[in-house]
Scaffold this motif. Structure first.
Motif, mmCIF file in Angstrom:
data_model
loop_
_atom_site.group_PDB
_atom_site.id
_atom_site.type_symbol
_atom_site.label_atom_id
_atom_site.label_comp_id
_atom_site.label_asym_id
_atom_site.label_seq_id
_atom_site.Cartn_x
_atom_site.Cartn_y
_atom_site.Cartn_z
ATOM 1 N N UNK A 10 35.923 55.199 47.700
ATOM 2 C CA UNK A 10 35.324 55.103 46.362
ATOM 3 C C UNK A 10 34.424 56.299 46.115
ATOM 4 N N UNK A 11 34.734 57.058 45.064
ATOM 5 C CA UNK A 11 33.920 58.210 44.726
ATOM 6 C C UNK A 11 34.008 58.476 43.232
ATOM 7 N N UNK A 12 33.087 59.282 42.769
ATOM 8 C CA UNK A 12 33.110 59.763 41.387
ATOM 9 C C UNK A 12 32.600 61.191 41.413
ATOM 10 N N UNK A 13 32.987 61.960 40.417
ATOM 11 C CA UNK A 13 32.515 63.333 40.333
ATOM 12 C C UNK A 13 32.332 63.734 38.883
ATOM 13 N N UNK A 14 31.526 64.760 38.724
ATOM 14 C CA UNK A 14 31.308 65.367 37.417
ATOM 15 C C UNK A 14 31.483 66.864 37.598
ATOM 16 N N UNK A 15 32.223 67.490 36.689
ATOM 17 C CA UNK A 15 32.442 68.918 36.826
ATOM 18 C C UNK A 15 33.125 69.504 35.610
ATOM 19 N N UNK A 16 33.741 70.659 35.851
ATOM 20 C CA UNK A 16 34.455 71.372 34.796
ATOM 21 C C UNK A 16 35.811 71.797 35.325
#
Length: 194
Positions: free
Chosen positions: A42-48
């Protein structure tokens, strides 16, 4: 009137701090280190991200939430404009462009490629983004990544997230398309005490 707004903002900042892990840029890619880390279900990320191929090119902000049962990717322009949500669950994909315009298909890769106008290996990308080859296909190690299913996956910069090393900058390319990702923040569920 201002006090409730500041209190709400303070609570939101505190909660977001509880759910994230400190990110410190560091060294280079090592598949051996990643392969020997505990599983990351389980993971989440924020980026471009930016995607180019042929005469097409576009970029977007990216929010990605992953668990073993499904993936949800939110792509948006500056200030959240033009948000598109891609949901993958098993062999079903849906694309929601807002305004009630939701399209669904039982062929995730082909459908997403048709919608974007170029190839994006969406199922393999869920493995590649955490630094590992997809489990169901052969791959060839390279100094800064690996080749798999006709794609070159290169990790330009890694970062320390808690006790793990995860990608910060990566490029995924084949002869027709090039995808660049910059991951600004990781959230590793269950490893930060929350």
């Amino acid at each position: 009137m201002r006090r409730p707004i500041f209190a709400a903002l303070a609570v939101a900042l505190w909660l977001s701090g509880c759910n994230t892990v400190e990110v410190i840029p560091d060294g280079s890619y090592s598949r051996a280190v990643l392969a020997n880390s505990p599983p990351l279900p389980d993971w989440a990320l924020e980026g471009r991200m930016s995607l180019s191929g042929g005469k097409e090119a576009w970029s977007a902000n990216l929010l990605w939430q992953h668990d073993p049962a499904h993936d949800e990717l939110k792509l948006s322009g500056p200030l959240g404009q033009g948000a598109t949500i891609i949901r993958l669950q098993g062999e079903t994909v849906s694309i929601d462009r807002g305004g009630g315009n939701v399209q669904t298909s039982a062929q995730p890769e082909a459908f997403i490629n048709q919608q974007l106008g170029m190839d994006v290996p969406i199922k393999a990308l869920a493995y590649w983004i955490v630094g590992l080859p997809a489990t169901e296909q052969a791959y060839v190690d390279m100094p800064s990544g690996f080749r798999q299913a006709g794609w070159l996956v290169e990790y330009k910069q890694m970062q320390t997230v808690g006790h793990r090393v995860l990608p910060r900058k990566m490029t995924v390319m084949n002869g027709q398309a090039k995808l660049k990702l910059i991951i600004e923040q990781w959230v590793i569920k269950g490893e930060d005490g929350h």
